[in-house]
Structure formats: C-alpha cells, structure tokens
Design a protein around this motif. Structure first.
Motif, PDB file in Angstrom:
ATOM      1  N   SER A 181       0.818  -1.216   0.000  1.00  0.00           N
ATOM      2  CA  SER A 181       0.000   0.000   0.000  1.00  0.00           C
ATOM      3  C   SER A 181       0.856   1.274   0.000  1.00  0.00           C
ATOM      4  N   THR A 182       2.200   1.126   0.065  1.00  0.00           N
ATOM      5  CA  THR A 182       3.067   2.313   0.072  1.00  0.00           C
ATOM      6  C   THR A 182       3.365   2.764  -1.351  1.00  0.00           C
ATOM      7  N   ARG A 183       2.925   3.972  -1.671  1.00  0.00           N
ATOM      8  CA  ARG A 183       3.206   4.485  -3.021  1.00  0.00           C
ATOM      9  C   ARG A 183       4.528   5.243  -2.981  1.00  0.00           C
ATOM     10  N   ALA A 184       5.599   4.506  -3.222  1.00  0.00           N
ATOM     11  CA  ALA A 184       6.948   5.072  -3.032  1.00  0.00           C
ATOM     12  C   ALA A 184       7.271   6.127  -4.081  1.00  0.00           C
ATOM     13  N   VAL A 185       6.865   5.883  -5.329  1.00  0.00           N
ATOM     14  CA  VAL A 185       7.140   6.836  -6.417  1.00  0.00           C
ATOM     15  C   VAL A 185       5.851   7.029  -7.210  1.00  0.00           C
ATOM     16  N   GLY A 235      15.023  15.438  -0.994  1.00  0.00           N
ATOM     17  CA  GLY A 235      13.699  15.082  -0.466  1.00  0.00           C
ATOM     18  C   GLY A 235      13.826  14.513   0.926  1.00  0.00           C
ATOM     19  N   HIS A 236      12.731  14.545   1.663  1.00  0.00           N
ATOM     20  CA  HIS A 236      12.745  14.037   3.044  1.00  0.00           C
ATOM     21  C   HIS A 236      12.980  12.525   3.062  1.00  0.00           C
ATOM     22  N   ASN A 237      13.255  11.973   4.231  1.00  0.00           N
ATOM     23  CA  ASN A 237      13.415  10.521   4.342  1.00  0.00           C
ATOM     24  C   ASN A 237      12.123   9.848   3.891  1.00  0.00           C
ATOM     25  N   GLY A 238      12.253   8.881   2.999  1.00  0.00           N
ATOM     26  CA  GLY A 238      11.067   8.173   2.511  1.00  0.00           C
ATOM     27  C   GLY A 238      10.378   8.887   1.354  1.00  0.00           C
ATOM     28  N   ALA A 239      11.011   9.932   0.790  1.00  0.00           N
ATOM     29  CA  ALA A 239      10.385  10.693  -0.303  1.00  0.00           C
ATOM     30  C   ALA A 239      10.324   9.878  -1.592  1.00  0.00           C
ATOM     31  N   GLY A 240      11.160   8.843  -1.718  1.00  0.00           N
ATOM     32  CA  GLY A 240      11.129   8.003  -2.924  1.00  0.00           C
ATOM     33  C   GLY A 240      12.386   8.118  -3.775  1.00  0.00           C
ATOM     34  N   LYS A 241      13.419   8.785  -3.266  1.00  0.00           N
ATOM     35  CA  LYS A 241      14.632   9.033  -4.057  1.00  0.00           C
ATOM     36  C   LYS A 241      15.335   7.720  -4.440  1.00  0.00           C
ATOM     37  N   SER A 242      15.627   6.891  -3.429  1.00  0.00           N
ATOM     38  CA  SER A 242      16.359   5.652  -3.726  1.00  0.00           C
ATOM     39  C   SER A 242      15.531   4.766  -4.643  1.00  0.00           C
ATOM     40  N   TYR A 295      25.374   2.604  -3.834  1.00  0.00           N
ATOM     41  CA  TYR A 295      24.202   2.563  -2.950  1.00  0.00           C
ATOM     42  C   TYR A 295      24.536   3.142  -1.584  1.00  0.00           C
ATOM     43  N   GLN A 296      23.466   3.623  -0.922  1.00  0.00           N
ATOM     44  CA  GLN A 296      23.586   4.137   0.445  1.00  0.00           C
ATOM     45  C   GLN A 296      24.196   3.098   1.374  1.00  0.00           C
ATOM     46  N   GLU A 297      23.654   1.878   1.296  1.00  0.00           N
ATOM     47  CA  GLU A 297      24.215   0.769   2.083  1.00  0.00           C
ATOM     48  C   GLU A 297      25.273   0.150   1.190  1.00  0.00           C
ATOM     49  N   THR A 344      21.601  13.483  -1.619  1.00  0.00           N
ATOM     50  CA  THR A 344      22.261  13.719  -0.330  1.00  0.00           C
ATOM     51  C   THR A 344      21.371  14.629   0.511  1.00  0.00           C
ATOM     52  N   HIS A 345      21.464  14.457   1.822  1.00  0.00           N
ATOM     53  CA  HIS A 345      20.754  15.371   2.716  1.00  0.00           C
ATOM     54  C   HIS A 345      21.643  16.552   3.094  1.00  0.00           C
ATOM     55  N   ARG A 346      22.877  16.551   2.601  1.00  0.00           N
ATOM     56  CA  ARG A 346      23.772  17.690   2.825  1.00  0.00           C
ATOM     57  C   ARG A 346      23.501  18.696   1.705  1.00  0.00           C
ATOM     58  N   THR A 382      13.805  -3.529   7.100  1.00  0.00           N
ATOM     59  CA  THR A 382      14.416  -3.291   5.787  1.00  0.00           C
ATOM     60  C   THR A 382      13.430  -2.693   4.778  1.00  0.00           C
ATOM     61  N   SER A 383      12.146  -2.624   5.144  1.00  0.00           N
ATOM     62  CA  SER A 383      11.201  -1.990   4.214  1.00  0.00           C
ATOM     63  C   SER A 383      11.168  -0.474   4.419  1.00  0.00           C
ATOM     64  N   LEU A 384      11.891   0.013   5.437  1.00  0.00           N
ATOM     65  CA  LEU A 384      11.957   1.468   5.660  1.00  0.00           C
ATOM     66  C   LEU A 384      13.043   2.070   4.779  1.00  0.00           C
ATOM     67  N   SER A 385      12.902   3.356   4.464  1.00  0.00           N
ATOM     68  CA  SER A 385      13.975   4.036   3.730  1.00  0.00           C
ATOM     69  C   SER A 385      15.210   4.089   4.630  1.00  0.00           C
ATOM     70  N   GLY A 386      16.389   4.317   4.010  1.00  0.00           N
ATOM     71  CA  GLY A 386      17.635   4.307   4.773  1.00  0.00           C
ATOM     72  C   GLY A 386      17.616   5.251   5.961  1.00  0.00           C
ATOM     73  N   GLY A 387      17.170   6.482   5.718  1.00  0.00           N
ATOM     74  CA  GLY A 387      17.153   7.477   6.786  1.00  0.00           C
ATOM     75  C   GLY A 387      16.191   7.103   7.901  1.00  0.00           C
ATOM     76  N   THR A 388      15.083   6.457   7.537  1.00  0.00           N
ATOM     77  CA  THR A 388      14.105   6.077   8.559  1.00  0.00           C
ATOM     78  C   THR A 388      14.645   4.924   9.416  1.00  0.00           C
ATOM     79  N   GLN A 389      15.423   4.035   8.800  1.00  0.00           N
ATOM     80  CA  GLN A 389      16.080   2.979   9.599  1.00  0.00           C
ATOM     81  C   GLN A 389      17.017   3.626  10.625  1.00  0.00           C
ATOM     82  N   ARG A 403      23.724  10.097   9.642  1.00  0.00           N
ATOM     83  CA  ARG A 403      24.066   9.753   8.259  1.00  0.00           C
ATOM     84  C   ARG A 403      22.801   9.374   7.485  1.00  0.00           C
ATOM     85  N   GLY A 404      22.513  10.122   6.442  1.00  0.00           N
ATOM     86  CA  GLY A 404      21.353   9.805   5.606  1.00  0.00           C
ATOM     87  C   GLY A 404      20.028  10.276   6.172  1.00  0.00           C
ATOM     88  N   VAL A 405      20.084  11.122   7.206  1.00  0.00           N
ATOM     89  CA  VAL A 405      18.837  11.574   7.837  1.00  0.00           C
ATOM     90  C   VAL A 405      18.493  12.972   7.334  1.00  0.00           C
TER      91      VAL A 405
HETATM   92  N1  LIG Z   1      11.679  -2.980  -0.268  1.00  0.00           N
HETATM   93  C1  LIG Z   1      10.715  -2.199   0.227  1.00  0.00           C
HETATM   94  N2  LIG Z   1       9.594  -2.754   0.758  1.00  0.00           N
HETATM   95  C2  LIG Z   1       8.585  -1.988   1.252  1.00  0.00           C
HETATM   96  N3  LIG Z   1       8.623  -0.617   1.276  1.00  0.00           N
HETATM   97  C3  LIG Z   1       9.717  -0.016   0.762  1.00  0.00           C
HETATM   98  C4  LIG Z   1      10.808  -0.778   0.223  1.00  0.00           C
HETATM   99  N4  LIG Z   1      11.751   0.101  -0.205  1.00  0.00           N
HETATM  100  C5  LIG Z   1      11.274   1.339   0.058  1.00  0.00           C
HETATM  101  N5  LIG Z   1      10.055   1.267   0.638  1.00  0.00           N
HETATM  102  C6  LIG Z   1       9.217   2.399   1.049  1.00  0.00           C
HETATM  103  O1  LIG Z   1       9.140   3.312  -0.029  1.00  0.00           O
HETATM  104  C7  LIG Z   1       9.179   4.656   0.453  1.00  0.00           C
HETATM  105  C8  LIG Z   1      10.301   5.407  -0.253  1.00  0.00           C
HETATM  106  O2  LIG Z   1      11.532   4.883   0.212  1.00  0.00           O
HETATM  107  P1  LIG Z   1      12.934   5.345  -0.405  1.00  0.00           P
HETATM  108  O3  LIG Z   1      13.973   4.431   0.162  1.00  0.00           O
HETATM  109  O4  LIG Z   1      12.831   5.427  -1.876  1.00  0.00           O
HETATM  110  O5  LIG Z   1      13.059   6.810   0.211  1.00  0.00           O
HETATM  111  P2  LIG Z   1      14.265   7.837   0.167  1.00  0.00           P
HETATM  112  O6  LIG Z   1      13.735   9.127  -0.351  1.00  0.00           O
HETATM  113  O7  LIG Z   1      15.415   7.243  -0.572  1.00  0.00           O
HETATM  114  O8  LIG Z   1      14.597   8.014   1.707  1.00  0.00           O
HETATM  115  P3  LIG Z   1      15.993   8.216   2.500  1.00  0.00           P
HETATM  116  O9  LIG Z   1      16.349   9.645   2.361  1.00  0.00           O
HETATM  117  O10 LIG Z   1      15.629   7.889   3.903  1.00  0.00           O
HETATM  118  O11 LIG Z   1      16.982   7.269   1.918  1.00  0.00           O
HETATM  119  C9  LIG Z   1       9.329   4.569   1.965  1.00  0.00           C
HETATM  120  O12 LIG Z   1       8.046   4.703   2.546  1.00  0.00           O
HETATM  121  C10 LIG Z   1       9.865   3.169   2.196  1.00  0.00           C
HETATM  122  O13 LIG Z   1       9.456   2.666   3.462  1.00  0.00           O
END
Ligand SMILES: Nc1ncnc2c1ncn2[C@@H]1O[C@H](COP(=O)(O)OP(=O)(O)OP(=O)(O)O)[C@@H](O)[C@H]1O
Length: 530
Positions: free
Chosen positions: A22-26, A43-50, A92-94, A208-210, A416-423, A446-448
């Motif tokens: 149900s998460t609309r990442a992009v 973009g903010h953490n979880g904005a959809g960049k990665s 990659y971030q990781e 980057t968040h910098r 691991t389903s959270l974005s890097g910054g949210t982890q 880092r990455g926040v």
């Molecule tokens: N493998 C996955 N499974 C489920 N949800 C995911 C997965 N990868 C990303 N998401 C969700 O998609 C959304 C966007 O995540 P994404 O990693 O693209 O954000 P981001 O902008 O790169 O954030 P950050 O700055 O923290 O790295 C977030 O809500 C994240 O929880």
C-alpha cells in the motif's frame, strides 16, 4: 556543466510509479539528465529518491513508465540484470562490498578487464589511479581487508570503483548518499573529480541530505516529496532554505536551532537521568594522553555535556569513540590502554548506549520488524517489570519514539522496508530509549533529512539537560555547533578544544592540520593495518 550541444540526453525518466504493497513510493516521476550534467535529487526521508533511482538502473522494476538511457528506451517495468551494459553505475547508500575480501580482490570483482595471472595487481592499479585523484590522502592499501576499513574508506572505494573504466565506460553514475561519511576535505576533492569527469561528458545523479553540497557542486536539483517530483531548481540560484521549503520541512528547521552562546550545561543541571554517574572528580569520561613535553594531559567530560570528536578522516577520533565504548564495558572507573588508541588512556563511569551510522553492519537486525529493532536494547530496562517484559511498556516506548522522531509506517513492518534514513531514526530511538548515563554517537545522522536532524539535535539537548552525557563523532562539521565543546584529533591525539560555536569547518581543519601535519600523512595510511 560543459555544454555538449546536439547530444541526446543521457537519461529521460517518464511517468514512473512504484508501490510496495500500500506504500506508493514513487508517483508519476519524470525528469531528465543532459550529457555532462550533474543532477541532485533532494527530499525528506522516505520521499522516494532511492526507489526511483533503483527503477532507473533496473534493480527494482517499476509499475509503469519508461526509462531512456543514451537513446535506448525501455519500459520501467523491466528489471535489468547488468546495468553496467547500459552504461549505468551505482553507489548505494548501504555499501555493497564483501567484508572478507581484500581491496585488490574487491577491485577485481568489479573490473572484468582484470584477468590473467596479475588480476589482483591490474585491478588495484586501475582503482588506485582513480582513488589517488579522487581522494589524494585516502591511505588505502591493496592488502587491506574491507571489514577492517572505516565506513568512510569503504565509501571512498565504492565511489572510486564506479569511475574505473573497466573496459565499459559509464555514461551515467548514480550516487545515493556518496559522501555521507566523508569529511569536508574528502567531499571537496570528490566533487572536484566529478566535475572534471562531467566536463568530459559523464552525467551523474546525486542524492544527499547535505543540501549545501548539492548547491555548491551540482547543476540542477529536483525536489521529491511523498513520491512525486515536485519541481526543478537551478543549483546556483538555490539556497538551503529554498530547498528545505520546497521539501516541506521548513517548520522543523525553525523549531530546533543550535543553542545560543552561554546555554551550555552546568553540573547543577545534571540531576535528572536516573542513573547519571560521575567519578570523584565529577567526570563521566576521562581521556588521558602524554603531551609533547611528556607531561600528562587530561580531558574530562562531565555529566550533561555534549562533546564532539572531530578532525580529518582517519585521525583517531572514531577510534577514541570506540575506546570510550569499550571502556564503558570495563570495571567502572578503570583506566585502560587499548591497542587501537595507543596515545589515549580512557576511563568511563557508568553505562553507555551506542548509535552507529554504519547501520547495515553495526545497526539493524534485518530479519526483525521495526518494533523489535527499536525496543531491543530496552528489554533489560526500562521495558522490564519484575524480570518480565511488559508489553504495555514496550508499546508505550515505541509510540513515544515514533512520535518524537516522526517515524512513518507500522511498527510491525520489517525494518528493511523502511527508507535508509528512517532505519537510522529507529537506531537513534533504540539508543536514546535506554536512558544510559552516556550516549555515544558515531555519525548518527548519516542519511537523515534536515527536519529529523533538527528534531534530533533538540532531543540531544533535552537529554543533556537531564544529565545524560553525549559524545558525538561527526563528519559533518556543521552539526558540531550543537556541541558544548569539540575535541579535535590529529594522529590519534587531541590537539585542541573548541567551543561548539567556534567549531566551524575552517577551525576544525586548521587545528587538525596544526603542528604535526607531516607525521599525520605518513601515519594515516598505517592506521587501519592493525
Ligand atoms: N523494499 C521495500 N519494501 C517496502 N517498502 C519499501 C521498500 N523500499 C522502500 N520502501 C518504502 O518506499 C518509500 C520510499 O523509500 P525510499 O527508500 O525510496 O526513500 P528515500 O527518499 O530514498 O529516503 P531516504 O532519504 O531515507 O533514503 C518509503 O516509505 C519506504 O518505506
């Protein structure tokens, strides 16, 4: 950007969307990158960049849309097994390096042109040429084992490897938080290299968040918010404030500014952390080193202080933080010398919690959900009652930290389903929830994103006001102004102390280049061979 007139764009992304459940990442993301152009995505953490960048390189298939690289169009739904065949390389971030390999072996894995009897040395030669140009003081040797290297040096290797020709030149490099653990000097030389390559036609996308880094070094910046690309900004006419506003983070910035001068801690305020402890001299941490004249020099860190550890990368500040951590596990107050901090004796009173910025290796438990990752360290205290885990207390603790750090998603989601910054936010919460007398921070932001950083700085000050002592290693000199004092390291020694306000990038660099510059450079490379 050097104009490459008449060239087709290196990348065109059209209407790409991607959902995870149900998460609309992009959501309908479109943008383009010209040949020789350096683009940022903010973009903010979880904005959809990665996620959007993973759709571009084909490692994650999108739901709809198209991606055109150097004139070759494909459906965004197609996964790509070998993006390097399309001319795309990614950091990659990781980080993706195998921990048990040597540096030269690692170089060979990513360099198909290194074959035959001299495969290791050939691969190393190509990597070294880029490393020397990109990070002149890198100090990396072919025989170093990856797991023995600091996160910063691993990040340098990944960045450099992306640029090695390896018989297949890249047209587009995707750099997801490439400088998140690099100090100011390394970051500067990294961008100088990138600009030289861009002049030769290479295109790059950087997240980057910098934000200042983007503004100073890139051509255009796209801002993403909640999965959408909201607009593009010319870097040269952008400011940190305008980007923060476009990202929808402005109100947080204002709420948590660095403390004014004179707002530092005092021992009289150091009373509220339940288990705050101090030695007879009133210190929680004591660092002792032999001065140049042979006399003992002593640095005391008192309850309720926020102390930064800074300096050029590889000068012992990270090792000192780790030594404080190890000392906290020893008998209270016992000063120890350990192998890794030959110049420093460290003694600690009380217990410590540690936040690592290297979340992949030293942070998250990848098979657990967010709730377990967050409450794990608190199971002994404060979540336990009468020796039993109190579910109610655990829920309270999770709710509290979700609220304080604005963590989105459900506690039952896999971490691991959270974005890097949210982890990273979850790791901060885990450490802060324990109420230890000492909080040790290893590049914790880092990455926040900017908003969370602001919240985090505010929470640190609250914790310090309650008497918790905070020792903070940071590669981002800008955030050191949130410290009361900053100890600057050079070749494993403390060479100076600055107040938080004095700790500008220039002041830290000036001190760390201070007296023993030549020794610093010769010893730096041997630091991690221990
Ligand atoms: N493998 C996955 N499974 C489920 N949800 C995911 C997965 N990868 C990303 N998401 C969700 O998609 C959304 C966007 O995540 P994404 O990693 O693209 O954000 P981001 O902008 O790169 O954030 P950050 O700055 O923290 O790295 C977030 O809500 C994240 O929880």
């Amino acid at each position: 950007m050097t104009e490459h007139h008449g060239d087709a764009p290196t990348l065109v992304v059209e209407d790409v969307s991607k959902s995870f459940g149900s998460t609309r990442a992009v959501r309908s993301a479109s943008f383009h990158v010209a040949r020789g152009e350096l683009i940022g995505i903010a973009g903010h953490n979880g904005a959809g960049k990665s996620t959007v960048l993973k759709v571009v390189n084909g490692s994650v298939p999108g739901d709809v849309g198209s991606v055109t690289i150097s004139g070759v169009r494909r459906s965004a739904t197609e996964a790509v097994a070998h993006p390097e065949h399309l001319g795309v390389r990614t950091v990659y971030q990781e980080l993706a390096l195998a921990p048990s390999l040597r540096v030269d072996e690692t170089a060979a894995v990513f360099d198909p042109s290194a074959r035959g009897r001299r495969w290791r040395s050939d691969a190393w030669k190509s990597l070294k040429a880029v490393l020397d140009e990109m990070f002149p003081a890198h100090g990396i040797r072919p025989g170093h084992v990856i797991s023995d290297l600091s996160f910063a040096r691993r990040q340098m290797i990944e960045c450099a490897m992306t640029m090695v020709d390896a018989g297949r030149p890249a047209s587009l490099v995707i750099l997801d938080e490439p400088t998140s653990s690099l100090d100011g000097t390394a970051t500067e030389s990294f961008y100088a290299y990138l600009k030289r390559r861009a002049a030769g036609g290479l295109s790059a996308i950087v997240t980057t968040h910098r934000l200042n880094e983007m503004i100073e070094n890139l051509d255009r910046i796209y801002v993403m918010r909640d999965g959408r690309v909201l607009g593009e900004h010319v870097a040269a006419t952008s400011s940190k404030e305008s980007l923060v506003a476009a990202m929808g983070l402005a109100e947080h910035e204002e709420a948590h500014r660095a403390p004014e001068a004179g707002e530092g801690p005092s021992l009289t305020r150091a009373v509220a952390v339940a288990n705050a402890e101090a030695s007879d001299s009133g210190s929680v941490v004591e660092l002792v080193q032999q001065g140049e004249d042979g006399a003992e020099e002593r640095f005391e860190i008192r309850p309720g202080e926020i102390i930064g550890f800074a300096g050029l990368e590889g000068h012992g500040q990270l090792e000192a933080l780790e030594a404080v951590h190890r000392a906290a596990a020893r008998r209270p107050g016992k000063r120890g010398r350990d192998r890794r901090t030959e110049h420093l004796g460290v003694s600690v009173v009380g217990d410590a919690a540690y936040v690592s910025g290297d979340r992949g290796v030293r942070g998250i438990f990848p098979i657990w959900d967010v709730a377990k990752n967050l409450s794990f360290s608190s199971l002994k205290r404060p979540v336990t009652r009468g020796g039993l885990i109190s579910k109610a207390r655990e829920r309270e603790l999770i709710d509290e930290w979700y609220r304080r750090l604005g963590i989105k998603g459900a506690p039952s989601d896999l971490i691991t389903s959270l974005s890097g910054g949210t982890q990273q936010k979850a790791l901060m919460a885990r450490a802060m929830a324990v109420h230890s007398s000492l909080l040790l921070l290893e590049d914790p932001t880092r990455g926040v994103d900017q908003a969370t950083k602001g919240d985090f700085y505010g929470i640190l000050r609250e914790q310090a006001d309650k008497g918790q002592t905070i020792v903070w290693y940071s590669t981002e000199n800008e955030e050191l102004r949130n410290c009361d004092r900053v100890l600057v390291f050079q070749v494993g020694r403390v060479v100076g102390t600055l107040t938080g306000e004095e700790a500008t990038e220039d002041a830290v660099i000036a001190l760390s280049f201070g007296q023993r510059t030549r020794t610093a450079q010769t010893q730096d490379s041997s630091k991690e061979e221990i």
